[in-house]
Design an enzyme around this catalytic site. Sequence first.
Site, PDB file in Angstrom:
ATOM      1  N   SER A 151       0.832  -1.202   0.000  1.00 42.79           N
ATOM      2  CA  SER A 151       0.000   0.000   0.000  1.00 42.79           C
ATOM      3  C   SER A 151       0.871   1.258   0.000  1.00 42.79           C
ATOM      4  O   SER A 151       1.632   1.471  -0.942  1.00 42.79           O
ATOM      5  CB  SER A 151      -0.971  -0.043   1.186  1.00 42.79           C
ATOM      6  OG  SER A 151      -1.991   0.910   1.056  1.00 42.79           O
ATOM      7  N   ASP A 244     -10.216  -4.285  -4.324  1.00 42.86           N
ATOM      8  CA  ASP A 244      -9.375  -3.263  -3.710  1.00 42.86           C
ATOM      9  C   ASP A 244      -9.502  -1.967  -4.505  1.00 42.86           C
ATOM     10  O   ASP A 244      -9.346  -1.972  -5.731  1.00 42.86           O
ATOM     11  CB  ASP A 244      -7.918  -3.740  -3.719  1.00 42.86           C
ATOM     12  CG  ASP A 244      -6.953  -2.800  -3.029  1.00 42.86           C
ATOM     13  OD1 ASP A 244      -7.358  -1.688  -2.620  1.00 42.86           O
ATOM     14  OD2 ASP A 244      -5.770  -3.170  -2.892  1.00 42.86           O
ATOM     15  N   HIS A 274      -7.974  -5.337   0.020  1.00 45.05           N
ATOM     16  CA  HIS A 274      -6.801  -4.585   0.443  1.00 45.05           C
ATOM     17  C   HIS A 274      -6.410  -5.012   1.856  1.00 45.05           C
ATOM     18  O   HIS A 274      -7.261  -5.198   2.723  1.00 45.05           O
ATOM     19  CB  HIS A 274      -7.115  -3.090   0.426  1.00 45.05           C
ATOM     20  CG  HIS A 274      -5.910  -2.236   0.611  1.00 45.05           C
ATOM     21  ND1 HIS A 274      -5.070  -1.910  -0.430  1.00 45.05           N
ATOM     22  CD2 HIS A 274      -5.387  -1.645   1.720  1.00 45.05           C
ATOM     23  CE1 HIS A 274      -4.090  -1.150   0.027  1.00 45.05           C
ATOM     24  NE2 HIS A 274      -4.260  -0.979   1.323  1.00 45.05           N
TER      25      HIS A 274
END
Length: 305
Positions: A151, A244, A274
């Site tokens: 991320s 996601d 995610h």
Amino acid sequence: MAVIAFASRHLPGASLMNGDVRQSRELLDQTSAAMAQTFPPFAVEEDLTIPSDGGPIPATRYRVDEKGARGLIVFLHGGGFVVGSRASHDSLARELAVASGADVLSVDYRMAPEHVFPAAVDDSVAAFRYAVEKASDWGLDPRRIVVAGDSAGGNLSAVVAQQVRDDAVVPCFQLLIYPVVDVSVTRGSVREFAEGLFLTAADMDFFMDTYLPSPDLVEDPRVSPLKGELAGLPPAHVVVAGFDPLRDEGIEYAKALEKAGVEVTLERASGMIHGFANMGLISPTARAVVGRMAEAAARAMDAVG
């Protein structure tokens, strides 16, 4: 995926923002621990500080086997540049170390709102360069260093690869786990998965508003590495989750790397959300995908002459 999705909706703290920043950081650490695998003690679990112009950067080095390691993974945790820590990603760092046979250096870079952009970038670059300098002291080849993150940490890993491209030693590989790579455009997956699956569109807006001192910075390659020069970068393995908000930009980054002549593999974890890499305790699929990430990193380290 159903179990993870249920957790993201119903378990306290099983989403990125829960209350104010301090509360969210604490809850993410606690919830990550609740969904993490456990491991026997490692040969090395060394807390250290990395010197930098912005002050000392806390980090932890993990080594599974006292006999040594095949290389080093510099790991940069996710959390929108606002939350997340070595603690929230402890299990993932350990899993990567076990599955790759490499040391892992997990880095607590500075975060917003206390330290806005480019503090996280500066710390991440400093951490990579520190790893290059220290590798021989740890019995490692500095040419066998992978930069990795999930991320926001995937963003920082991609940025590090671009920022150090002219150094004498560069990463041998980029492991980019559902990375943030372009905040200048709202893609279809952001609209499709805006709510209810751990990372929300509202979270993303909050993170960027908190991280960036000016909205004009969205075009800066240190914020949106898709805007940077991609030719000549190290090989990459990009992982995206099917459910996601960041899925589409991750796919686009992999395609852009390939177009620029960079060796790249793309794994689409189609049934995942995610943050799944931190949820190994409850998801065999998550464990399998993380295992393949580690194998890709190991192959890259072994390929160094």
